[in-house]
Motif scaffolding. Structure first.
Motif, PDB file in Angstrom:
ATOM      1  N   HIS A  11       5.715   1.650   8.908  1.00 38.19           N
ATOM      2  CA  HIS A  11       5.364   2.915   8.805  1.00 38.19           C
ATOM      3  C   HIS A  11       6.477   3.914   9.056  1.00 38.19           C
ATOM      4  CE1 HIS A  11       0.641   2.274   7.941  1.00 38.19           C
ATOM      5  NE2 HIS A  11       1.823   1.198   7.669  1.00 38.19           N
ATOM      6  N   ASP A  12       6.271   3.558  10.903  1.00 37.10           N
ATOM      7  CA  ASP A  12       7.407   4.703  11.421  1.00 37.10           C
ATOM      8  C   ASP A  12       8.523   4.598  11.757  1.00 37.10           C
ATOM      9  OD1 ASP A  12       4.978   6.019  12.894  1.00 37.10           O
ATOM     10  OD2 ASP A  12       5.627   4.187  14.816  1.00 37.10           O
ATOM     11  N   LEU A  51       5.205   2.204  -0.072  1.00 39.08           N
ATOM     12  CA  LEU A  51       4.100   3.247  -0.379  1.00 39.08           C
ATOM     13  C   LEU A  51       2.763   2.567  -1.782  1.00 39.08           C
ATOM     14  CD1 LEU A  51       6.652   6.141  -1.229  1.00 39.08           C
ATOM     15  CD2 LEU A  51       4.860   6.599   0.765  1.00 39.08           C
ATOM     16  N   ILE A  52       3.549   2.398  -2.559  1.00 38.30           N
ATOM     17  CA  ILE A  52       2.064   1.641  -3.337  1.00 38.30           C
ATOM     18  C   ILE A  52       1.429   0.941  -2.681  1.00 38.30           C
ATOM     19  CG2 ILE A  52       2.116   0.370  -5.129  1.00 38.30           C
ATOM     20  CD1 ILE A  52       4.362   0.946  -6.376  1.00 38.30           C
ATOM     21  N   ASP A  53       2.019  -0.129  -1.127  1.00 35.63           N
ATOM     22  CA  ASP A  53       1.492  -0.966  -0.779  1.00 35.63           C
ATOM     23  C   ASP A  53       0.605  -1.091   0.390  1.00 35.63           C
ATOM     24  OD1 ASP A  53       0.786  -3.905   0.545  1.00 35.63           O
ATOM     25  OD2 ASP A  53       1.829  -3.522   2.012  1.00 35.63           O
ATOM     26  N   GLN A  54       0.865   0.688   1.382  1.00 33.21           N
ATOM     27  CA  GLN A  54       0.071   1.188   2.361  1.00 33.21           C
ATOM     28  C   GLN A  54      -0.794   1.791   1.241  1.00 33.21           C
ATOM     29  OE1 GLN A  54       0.454   0.308   5.044  1.00 33.21           O
ATOM     30  NE2 GLN A  54       1.467  -1.092   4.251  1.00 33.21           N
ATOM     31  N   ALA A  92       2.388   8.901  -2.522  1.00 30.70           N
ATOM     32  CA  ALA A  92       1.880   8.339  -3.191  1.00 30.70           C
ATOM     33  C   ALA A  92       0.609   7.554  -3.121  1.00 30.70           C
ATOM     34  CB  ALA A  92       2.343   6.328  -2.786  1.00 30.70           C
ATOM     35  N   GLU A  93      -0.825   7.728  -4.421  1.00 33.15           N
ATOM     36  CA  GLU A  93      -1.878   8.172  -4.410  1.00 33.15           C
ATOM     37  C   GLU A  93      -2.141   6.893  -5.068  1.00 33.15           C
ATOM     38  OE1 GLU A  93      -2.751  11.613  -6.966  1.00 33.15           O
ATOM     39  OE2 GLU A  93      -2.173  12.589  -5.847  1.00 33.15           O
ATOM     40  N   GLY A  94      -3.166   5.978  -4.174  1.00 31.24           N
ATOM     41  CA  GLY A  94      -3.656   4.497  -4.052  1.00 31.24           C
ATOM     42  C   GLY A  94      -5.048   5.059  -4.685  1.00 31.24           C
ATOM     43  N   ARG A  95      -5.978   4.431  -5.569  1.00 32.58           N
ATOM     44  CA  ARG A  95      -7.578   3.976  -6.318  1.00 32.58           C
ATOM     45  C   ARG A  95      -8.101   2.533  -6.141  1.00 32.58           C
ATOM     46  NH1 ARG A  95      -4.953   9.075  -8.430  1.00 32.58           N
ATOM     47  NH2 ARG A  95      -6.285  10.070  -8.105  1.00 32.58           N
ATOM     48  N   VAL A  96      -9.071   2.618  -5.617  1.00 32.35           N
ATOM     49  CA  VAL A  96      -9.762   1.347  -5.294  1.00 32.35           C
ATOM     50  C   VAL A  96     -10.215   1.168  -6.745  1.00 32.35           C
ATOM     51  CG1 VAL A  96     -11.568  -0.212  -4.906  1.00 32.35           C
ATOM     52  CG2 VAL A  96      -9.802   1.122  -3.990  1.00 32.35           C
TER      53      VAL A  96
END
Length: 146
Positions: A11-12, A51-54, A92-96
């Protein structure tokens, strides 16, 4: 405190920042600069994939107990590129979508600073031992190979 987990060197390296986190949702941002560009001068697709993965992983790993953590491994990830970006903020916006005892599924969209869709994807993640529970495990608990 958004991220109770130990530091994430990857991430860093990319400059990823968890900016919003709640059960079933995570928003991760990156300030794209020269180090994020490909040879054509646009953000490298690998940045979108990271970004998608994290953001997808974080969406499924919200922990209800301060000082604890939930962990998972990515089993499958797909991505469709829908646009291009230069330097600037990418979010990025991730949703379960659904989750069970061992696996959760997420969908993610990546946007430019002006709201253009840059990429979208779906992913499957497997909880590490003890992480299927909302309360997670102590952050210093050893990570066992499952």
């Amino acid at each position: 405190m958004l991220d109770p987990a130990p530091p994430a060197p990857f991430h860093d390296l990319l400059g990823l920042e968890l900016i919003e986190w709640r059960d079933g949702f995570a928003r991760v941002a990156c300030e794209a600069g020269p180090r994020h560009m490909n040879r054509s001068g646009i953000v490298h697709g690998g940045v979108y994939l990271a970004l998608i993965d994290q953001s997808a992983a974080y969406a499924g790993l919200y922990c209800t107990v301060p000082g604890n953590v939930r962990r998972a491994v990515t089993v499958d990830l797909d991505c469709r590129f829908a646009g291009q970006a230069g330097e600037g903020r990418i979010v990025a916006e991730g949703r379960v979508v659904s989750s069970g005892r061992n696996i959760f599924f997420a969908r993610t969209e990546v946007f430019s600073s002006d709201g253009r869709l840059l990429a979208f994807g779906a992913s499957t993640h497997r909880y590490r031992r003890g992480s299927h529970l909302p309360e997670g495990v102590p952050v210093d608990a050893p990570v066992e190979k499952d």
